[in-house]
Design a protein around this motif. Structure first.
Motif, mmCIF file in Angstrom:
data_model
loop_
_atom_site.group_PDB
_atom_site.id
_atom_site.type_symbol
_atom_site.label_atom_id
_atom_site.label_comp_id
_atom_site.label_asym_id
_atom_site.label_seq_id
_atom_site.Cartn_x
_atom_site.Cartn_y
_atom_site.Cartn_z
ATOM 1 N N PHE A 150 0.855 -1.192 0.000
ATOM 2 C CA PHE A 150 0.000 0.000 0.000
ATOM 3 C C PHE A 150 0.887 1.236 0.000
ATOM 4 C CE2 PHE A 150 -1.823 3.471 2.468
ATOM 5 C CZ PHE A 150 -3.020 3.691 1.807
ATOM 6 N N ASN A 151 0.556 2.209 -0.839
ATOM 7 C CA ASN A 151 1.308 3.459 -0.891
ATOM 8 C C ASN A 151 0.361 4.636 -1.081
ATOM 9 O OD1 ASN A 151 4.144 3.373 -0.520
ATOM 10 N ND2 ASN A 151 4.342 2.184 -2.407
ATOM 11 N N ASP A 157 -4.105 10.579 -3.459
ATOM 12 C CA ASP A 157 -4.008 9.412 -4.334
ATOM 13 C C ASP A 157 -3.411 8.232 -3.568
ATOM 14 O OD1 ASP A 157 -4.670 10.562 -7.158
ATOM 15 O OD2 ASP A 157 -3.282 12.003 -6.258
ATOM 16 N N TYR A 158 -4.017 7.058 -3.755
ATOM 17 C CA TYR A 158 -3.600 5.844 -3.059
ATOM 18 C C TYR A 158 -3.513 4.696 -4.059
ATOM 19 C CZ TYR A 158 -5.092 8.567 1.001
ATOM 20 O OH TYR A 158 -5.244 9.562 1.937
ATOM 21 N N ILE A 159 -2.500 3.843 -3.884
ATOM 22 C CA ILE A 159 -2.374 2.666 -4.747
ATOM 23 C C ILE A 159 -2.170 1.428 -3.885
ATOM 24 C CG2 ILE A 159 -1.456 3.894 -6.764
ATOM 25 C CD1 ILE A 159 1.330 3.057 -5.928
ATOM 26 N N THR A 175 -4.925 -1.473 -7.645
ATOM 27 C CA THR A 175 -6.014 -0.519 -7.387
ATOM 28 C C THR A 175 -5.435 0.877 -7.227
ATOM 29 O OG1 THR A 175 -7.337 -2.196 -6.251
ATOM 30 C CG2 THR A 175 -7.917 0.100 -5.861
ATOM 31 N N TYR A 176 -6.080 1.846 -7.857
ATOM 32 C CA TYR A 176 -5.672 3.255 -7.763
ATOM 33 C C TYR A 176 -6.918 4.068 -7.402
ATOM 34 C CZ TYR A 176 -3.526 7.734 -9.119
ATOM 35 O OH TYR A 176 -3.022 9.009 -9.123
ATOM 36 N N GLU A 177 -6.848 4.825 -6.305
ATOM 37 C CA GLU A 177 -7.990 5.628 -5.857
ATOM 38 C C GLU A 177 -7.587 7.095 -5.768
ATOM 39 O OE1 GLU A 177 -9.097 3.898 -2.152
ATOM 40 O OE2 GLU A 177 -10.324 2.324 -3.076
ATOM 41 N N THR A 184 -13.901 12.949 -0.697
ATOM 42 C CA THR A 184 -14.842 12.098 -1.436
ATOM 43 C C THR A 184 -14.119 11.380 -2.572
ATOM 44 O OG1 THR A 184 -16.638 13.647 -0.961
ATOM 45 C CG2 THR A 184 -16.998 12.057 -2.736
ATOM 46 N N LEU A 185 -14.405 10.101 -2.740
ATOM 47 C CA LEU A 185 -13.786 9.331 -3.816
ATOM 48 C C LEU A 185 -14.289 9.832 -5.166
ATOM 49 C CD1 LEU A 185 -12.002 6.903 -4.674
ATOM 50 C CD2 LEU A 185 -14.052 5.474 -4.492
ATOM 51 N N GLU A 186 -13.370 10.279 -6.041
ATOM 52 C CA GLU A 186 -13.746 10.792 -7.360
ATOM 53 C C GLU A 186 -13.709 9.683 -8.413
ATOM 54 O OE1 GLU A 186 -11.454 14.171 -8.503
ATOM 55 O OE2 GLU A 186 -12.561 15.535 -7.182
#
Length: 359
Positions: A150-151, A157-159, A175-177, A184-186
């Protein structure tokens, strides 16, 4: 600086140098005897082996500086005590505090050398030492975490990847968020795997899915394969475990700052490396106090008893250092305390022994 100061300081530095000359080659020979089979099996080039042992000498020598220093002080101070030199010095009207002055000067010289080496010379040697070790002497992929990675990239931004293959430069279950400023998650990108393609300088995603969230609506985009770009390097997914050791003072400070911002789970490992570099020169003074206090009096058993005590203290110090380091790296124990407690503990012991020696 008086004659006595020069005499003791000369013994301090020469004996320390002699310890290095005696024990470092022994360490090299023992390591070579243990690893020569793996080097031959993995066809390590001769020049790389030579460079490895140059780096090995710097890396291991610096790591054991405090122990060599401690044994050197016990050795030559015990010899002075057995020859009644210390009795003669103190009987001439020199106070015990004044007698200690050349020891403080010697400890300061060694501490400065340890600081410069630890901050700017040893990191380069550590890089070469570890690269060779994990290339020819260890099994593949032991130099980094390769699962559940996890980074955090920036503030929003999170991967995540479930596993990573460093040789093929491919991560699985990617997964990229991306979040908005209000949290809020875009959008969210997921794929079966992510691979770096050097020929095209792009990331290749397989079984690509992107979900764009706008209020109560959701837009889903899917593709069998997509080539795209991201603002991170593929090796950033999981840097080698020893990466903190390979950076000088300024690089390490910046690296820790970035890792904190990314929310890296193993940031305490890098903080421990930094704190140990600052704390290592302090051990020169702590062990000097203990060494002089133990060996300045003539006692039954002579130098042998003092050296046995010194070796015992050295092992206890190494054990405590390792225990607290492991606690800091694998639990919530504060890294600063993990570094300070062994030195504080032995500092108190040294102060007590010094008071006893003065009497």
């Amino acid at each position: 600086m008086g004659i006595i100061d020069r005499y003791i300081l000369k013994k301090y530095l020469l004996t320390f140098g002699l310890m290095l000359l005696l024990f470092v080659p022994i360490g090299i020979m023992l390591n070579l005897a243990e690893q020569i089979g793996k080097m031959i099996d993995n066809e390590a080039p001769l020049m790389e082996i030579i460079i490895y042992y140059v780096n090995f000498t710097i890396y291991i020598g610096h790591l054991l500086f405090p122990i060599f220093l401690f044994l050197a002080i016990i050795f030559f101070t015990s010899k002075m005590a057995n020859n009644t030199e210390i009795v003669a010095i103190l009987s001439s009207g020199v106070s015990f505090g004044r007698f200690l002055r050349p020891y403080w000067i010697g400890a300061t010289i060694i501490a400065i050398i340890m600081f410069i080496m630890g901050m700017f010379i040893v990191p380069a040697a550590s890089a070469g030492y570890n690269e060779f070790k994990f290339k020819y002497l260890k099994k593949k992929n032991q130099d980094r975490v390769t699962s559940n990675i996890f980074n955090q990239l920036g503030d929003r931004d999170y991967i995540y990847v479930s596993s990573f293959d460093p040789e093929r430069q491919i991560g699985y279950n990617f997964t990229y968020e991306h979040f908005s400023e209000d949290g809020t998650l875009e959008y969210k990108i997921s794929s079966a795997n992510i691979r770096w393609v050097p020929a095209d300088s792009v990331y290749r995603l397989t079984s690509y899915t992107r979900r764009n969230l706008r209020g109560d609506t959701e837009e889903v985009v899917t593709r069998r394969r997509l080539d795209t770009l991201f603002a991170f390097q593929i090796d950033d997914l999981t840097p080698v475990s020893y990466i903190g050791e390979t950076k000088n003072l300024f690089e390490l400070n910046e690296f820790i700052r970035v890792q904190k911002r990314k929310g890296a789970s193993n940031v305490n490992t890098y903080i421990m490396v930094l704190y140990k570099r600052w704390a290592l020169p302090i051990t020169a003074f702590v062990l000097t106090i203990i060494g002089v206090a133990v060996s300045s009096a003539k006692r039954r058993g002579g130098m042998g008893a003092n050296l046995a005590f010194g070796i015992g203290v050295a092992f206890i110090y190494i054990f405590m250092d390792k225990v607290f380091s492991t606690l800091a790296e694998q639990s919530g124990f504060p890294p600063l305390l993990a570094v300070l407690l062994p030195n504080l503990f032995f500092g108190i012991i040294g102060f007590y022994l010094l008071q006893q020696a003065k009497r």
